[in-house]
Design an enzyme around this catalytic site. Structure first.
Site, PDB file in Angstrom:
ATOM      1  N   CYS A 140       1.040  -1.198   0.062  1.00 49.92           N
ATOM      2  CA  CYS A 140       0.293  -0.134  -0.231  1.00 49.92           C
ATOM      3  C   CYS A 140       0.660   1.427  -0.341  1.00 49.92           C
ATOM      4  CB  CYS A 140      -0.968   0.164   0.902  1.00 49.92           C
ATOM      5  SG  CYS A 140      -2.024  -1.844   1.536  1.00 49.92           S
ATOM      6  N   HIS A 170      -2.745   6.789   2.372  1.00 51.24           N
ATOM      7  CA  HIS A 170      -2.757   5.859   1.983  1.00 51.24           C
ATOM      8  C   HIS A 170      -4.402   5.646   2.771  1.00 51.24           C
ATOM      9  CE1 HIS A 170      -4.230   1.643   1.254  1.00 51.24           C
ATOM     10  NE2 HIS A 170      -3.700   1.595   2.157  1.00 51.24           N
ATOM     11  N   ASN A 204     -10.246  -0.084   0.340  1.00 52.68           N
ATOM     12  CA  ASN A 204      -9.532   0.427   0.531  1.00 52.68           C
ATOM     13  C   ASN A 204      -8.291   0.127  -0.663  1.00 52.68           C
ATOM     14  OD1 ASN A 204      -6.503  -0.090   1.179  1.00 52.68           O
ATOM     15  ND2 ASN A 204      -6.459  -0.796   3.138  1.00 52.68           N
TER      16      ASN A 204
END
Ligand code: UT7
Length: 324
Positions: free
Chosen positions: A122, A246, A280
């Protein structure tokens, strides 16, 4: 002794254009509650997600990267022939060989591109943005395309409620080129290798995470990384117009914003919440959030944005950028 000649270096770099891509299929929390023991209220309250997108067979890391990358090149007012480097940050391609970057370059029409994949999970986009910026500054690349593209639905156990409710599919891209005024600050990056077991893959090739431990780490360790990125750029927290962490969990995003405000970031700093309707999406989340916020008029050209990615490794990276 002969002296080697170096490529002519440039002073600064900046993001010239952004693009993103998402599959069409919307998956709601109620849809997920049909296949696992979860519910809409829990997901909204604990993670902040209302809906996310899952791809079908035709949506791949490469196809989404091509769409996002092509949009970023068009947004920069450039043609594929103006670029010579493609970096695809990802951790979800089904086949590591051939790499995604060579395929993406060919499909977009960037001939003979230098191309490679980069896996920092990520944190991948911020790692790749740092590398792309340094390649352009050093004269190794004229202009570089950095894309975060992930098809997490391929590696999620669809019945595992600790991952299947969070992760989703998408791509986000940025074109990096030379600039008289610096528009991409130095990267603050690193790894916490002692926490390597916190996120990984099972024997059956499904992603797992120790959610609570990662949550604690992200809410305590990432704000200091973000502050380091601000310091490396020679700025103060109050200089930041936009915070784009993020999009792991809305509560983590809010915790990072709160810590930065305690250190002097402004109350009117715009904070990305793209996770609400996108989920996500790992390395895609930061460039996609930035692209969506630009399209929605939440951020404007010249705004100073702080990016910070974090995830498996555990890995992290952040930098300050000027919005295109
Ligand atoms: O992007 C890469 C980096 N990853 C992250 O940053 C993820 C970080 N972690 C998280 O975002 C959160 O830890 C999760 C979203 C994964 C889990 O949220 P949580 O608030 O940490 O939940 P928990 O595991 O502490 O569970 C709390 C309660 C438990 O019930 P009891 O024991 O309190 O009765 C769980 O059984 O919630 C229950 N629970 C659920 N309930 C409904 C756990 N998952 C779910 C679920 N639906 N999906």
């Amino acid at each position: 002794m002969s002296t080697l000649r170096l490529a002519p270096a440039v002073q600064g770099t900046r993001i010239l254009g952004l693009g993103s891509a998402q599959p069409e299929r919307v998956v709601t929390n109620d849809d997920l509650s049909q296949v696992m023991d979860t519910n809409d209220q829990w997901i909204r309250e604990r993670v902040g997600i209302v809906e996310r997108r899952f791809g079908d067979e035709k949506d791949t890391v490469v196809s989404m990267a091509v769409e996002a990358g092509s949009k970023a090149i068009a947004a920069a007012g450039l043609a594929p022939s103006d670029l010579d480097t493609v970096i695809v940050a990802n951790c979800t391609t089904k086949k590591p060989i051939p790499n995604a970057a060579a395929q993406v370059a060919e499909l977009i029409g960037i001939k003979a591109a230098g191309g490679f994949d980069l896996n920092a999970a990520c944190a991948g986009f911020c790692y790749g943005l740092g590398v792309a910026s340094d390649l352009v500054r050093a004269g190794s690349s004229r202009r570089a395309l950095i894309i975060g593209s992930e098809k997490l639905s391929d590696i999620v156990d669809p019945t595992d409620r600790s991952t299947a409710i969070i992760f989703a599919d998408a791509a986000g891209a940025a074109v990096v080129g030379p600039s008289d005024e610096p528009g991409i600050g130095p990267v603050a990056w690193g790894t916490a290798g002692d926490l390597v077991d916190m996120i990984g893959m099972t024997e059956s090739a499904h992603i797992f995470q120790e959610g609570q431990s990662v949550f604690r780490w992200a809410t305590t360790k990432i704000a200091p990384i973000a502050l380091r990125a601000i310091d490396l750029a020679g700025l103060k927290p109050s200089d930041i117009d936009v915070l784009i962490p993020h999009q792991a969990n809305l509560r983590i995003v809010e915790a990072i914003a709160k810590k930065l405000r305690k250190e002097g970031a402004r109350e009117d700093m715009v904070v990305a919440d793209d996770i609400v309707y996108s989920g996500n999406t790992s390395s895609a989340s930061i460039p996609m959030a930035m692209d969506h916020m630009r399209a929605a008029g939440q951020i404007h050209s010249g705004d100073v944005a702080l990016l910070v990615g974090f995830g498996a490794g555990l890995s992290y990276a952040g930098q300050v950028v000027v919005c295109p």
